[in-house]
Design an enzyme around this catalytic site. Sequence first.
Site, PDB file in Angstrom:
ATOM      1  N   CYS A 243      10.798 -28.528   2.562  1.00 54.84           N
ATOM      2  CA  CYS A 243      11.150 -27.143   2.898  1.00 54.84           C
ATOM      3  C   CYS A 243       9.937 -26.224   2.850  1.00 54.84           C
ATOM      4  O   CYS A 243      10.069 -25.040   3.125  1.00 54.84           O
ATOM      5  CB  CYS A 243      12.248 -26.630   1.979  1.00 54.84           C
ATOM      6  SG  CYS A 243      11.718 -26.357   0.286  1.00 54.84           S
ATOM      7  N   CYS A 291      -7.350  15.426   7.767  1.00 51.97           N
ATOM      8  CA  CYS A 291      -6.623  16.373   8.620  1.00 51.97           C
ATOM      9  C   CYS A 291      -5.185  16.574   8.139  1.00 51.97           C
ATOM     10  O   CYS A 291      -4.425  17.347   8.719  1.00 51.97           O
ATOM     11  CB  CYS A 291      -6.645  15.914  10.077  1.00 51.97           C
ATOM     12  SG  CYS A 291      -5.651  14.435  10.337  1.00 51.97           S
ATOM     13  N   CYS A 301      -3.743  -4.127   6.752  1.00 51.35           N
ATOM     14  CA  CYS A 301      -5.088  -3.736   6.339  1.00 51.35           C
ATOM     15  C   CYS A 301      -5.088  -2.391   5.617  1.00 51.35           C
ATOM     16  O   CYS A 301      -4.394  -1.462   6.032  1.00 51.35           O
ATOM     17  CB  CYS A 301      -5.972  -3.651   7.580  1.00 51.35           C
ATOM     18  SG  CYS A 301      -7.666  -3.250   7.194  1.00 51.35           S
TER      19      CYS A 301
END
Lengths: 484, 151
Positions: A243, A291, A301
């Site tokens: 498995c 910003c 990432c």
Amino acid sequence: MEESMTTSQGGESDMECSDNEFYDYYNSNDDIDIEQIDPRNIDPEYFEYNCLLEEQVDRLLNETVETLSNNLQIPPSLAKVLLHSNQWNINEVTKKFNDNSTQTLIAARIEPDAPPSSLLLTRLSSYVYCSVCATLQHFENFHNLSCAHMFCNECWTMHFEVQINQGISTGIACMARDCIVLAPEDFVLKHLQRPNMREKYQQFSFQDYVKSHPFLRFCPGPNCSIVVHSKDIKAKRATCNQCKTIFCFKCGCDYHAPTDCHVIKKWLTKCADDSETANYISAHTKDCPKCHICIEKNGGCNHMQCYNCKHDFCWMCLGDWKSHGSEYYECSRYRENPNIAHESVHAQAREALKKYLHYYERWENHSKSLKLEEQTLEKLRSRINQNVMSGLGTWIDWQYLFTAANLLAKCRYTLQYTYPYAYYMEGGSRKELFEYQQAQLEAEIENLSWKIERAETTNRGDLENQMDIAEKRRTTLLKDFLDE
Amino acid sequence: MASLPRRIIKETQRLMQEPVPGISAVPDDSNARYFHVIVTGPEDSPFEGGLFKLELFLPEDYPMSAPKVRFITKIYHPNIDRLGRICLDILKDKWSPALQIRTVLLSIQALLSAPNPDDPLANDVAELWKVNESEAIRNAKEWTRRYAMDN
């Protein structure tokens, strides 16, 4: 002159004099040794094991039983009880038995601790009274264990069936009051006629035997009947060949290097207890530090690039990514407050929570990244299909991307498990070394993840180089910190 | 309904013919597996003078499985909870098919004489029994007088 003639011509005499005359550089076997470097020395995760089917386990157990039965001249069913109660250590059982056979048999509950009273063995007539069903029956209808407590066959059968239905098998005792003598396998089976009862009994006792055997571990995969066998009882990675479940051989839970079994148990319990708080605190979205636009993480990432202002930053610490690409990468390290001992209990509690959250967030983040990178792999697969269809290389040409994605998953998995390790580690130079290596691994993994997500624009050689570096960092860390 | 096993018939007969001192166990008129039990509080125990009603049921696989026993009369005892359930090893893992109704009831009577607060079922009672035994015994006597003496 003659000597040099013989050697240069070769032939049979060559073999005779080569030992003492000169070193046969080309024909010696030494270079074979160089190729066969012990893998234990290079790979800290090296682990020798076999995946066995039920029949193979049965054979293995029966071989041990037969050997002991022959060595000690006792019936196989008793040898099995002896082995089961001594962790299947045949040498130890043999030694114990040779030292003091009576005591060994009593300790394994094969013999009663007091010799059976002679009264129990004398029969006045050919009829015996069974105290369980309160009937008088012919003595041929009776059986007893070594303790000599006689009961009729129907009562034994009923007793065994009731016990088996409660899940008890190797631990079924005699029916007499306070008697702890165990019923061995052959005695139980002799009294069980119904096929489903026999099957249940054999199934339960098989489970007991495997669980008591230090070299055997059931694969924890759902509905998987594979048993992993290894003579090396260590917290190493075992992969089920059926498995594909990956687990720690020692504790049978998810693989957790470099953390050891009892630490990971402590950590997981803690996380389960505190998960609500932690979940509440670590939200799924963050604002861009430059910003302030709201950003949802959609890849594995941690190197984020704001789609709005193109600012590169780290998802974990929200710091500028520039500092992460270098050796100053410190986002994985937790900085403890040096004056904490003098602070109030309240502040200490807050600090403790802060410290836990630091490690928990990183642990949780890598776990999420692993899942997101599975999606990346799916996207990769479809992009590769497109490339192949439009004539950009063959399927085989693109295989290296899958290898890279698998390696990334392996590295990130180890990285995830470095956080509980670091959380429970005591401060000091060893912890500093650990966190340094952890930071290095973290940086290389983020590089790798970044490159895989942008596979088309990344040069293959560049990517393969990055893979090599990441894996080297991982093995270095494990070599130094994976306890034997 | 299946006929009553010989073992149960035998035990019932003997309970009637040679009753255990201080214990009475009578099978129900409509169910021979259900017994009405009365245990007298042992001498020199806080339960002295009380009559405690219990119910005892012999399950289908008796004597391979233990009888189910429960106090009906309220009792202040560290090994018996509010619902009258009893913490006694021979009713659980130490059950042996060779034990009988009579031996079970004798063990329960012995439990009244020697409470075991280290293996508690009723935590608050056990706690008091350990911390302040004289107060616990006073409570037990009070409960005996209030619940086990009238009728």
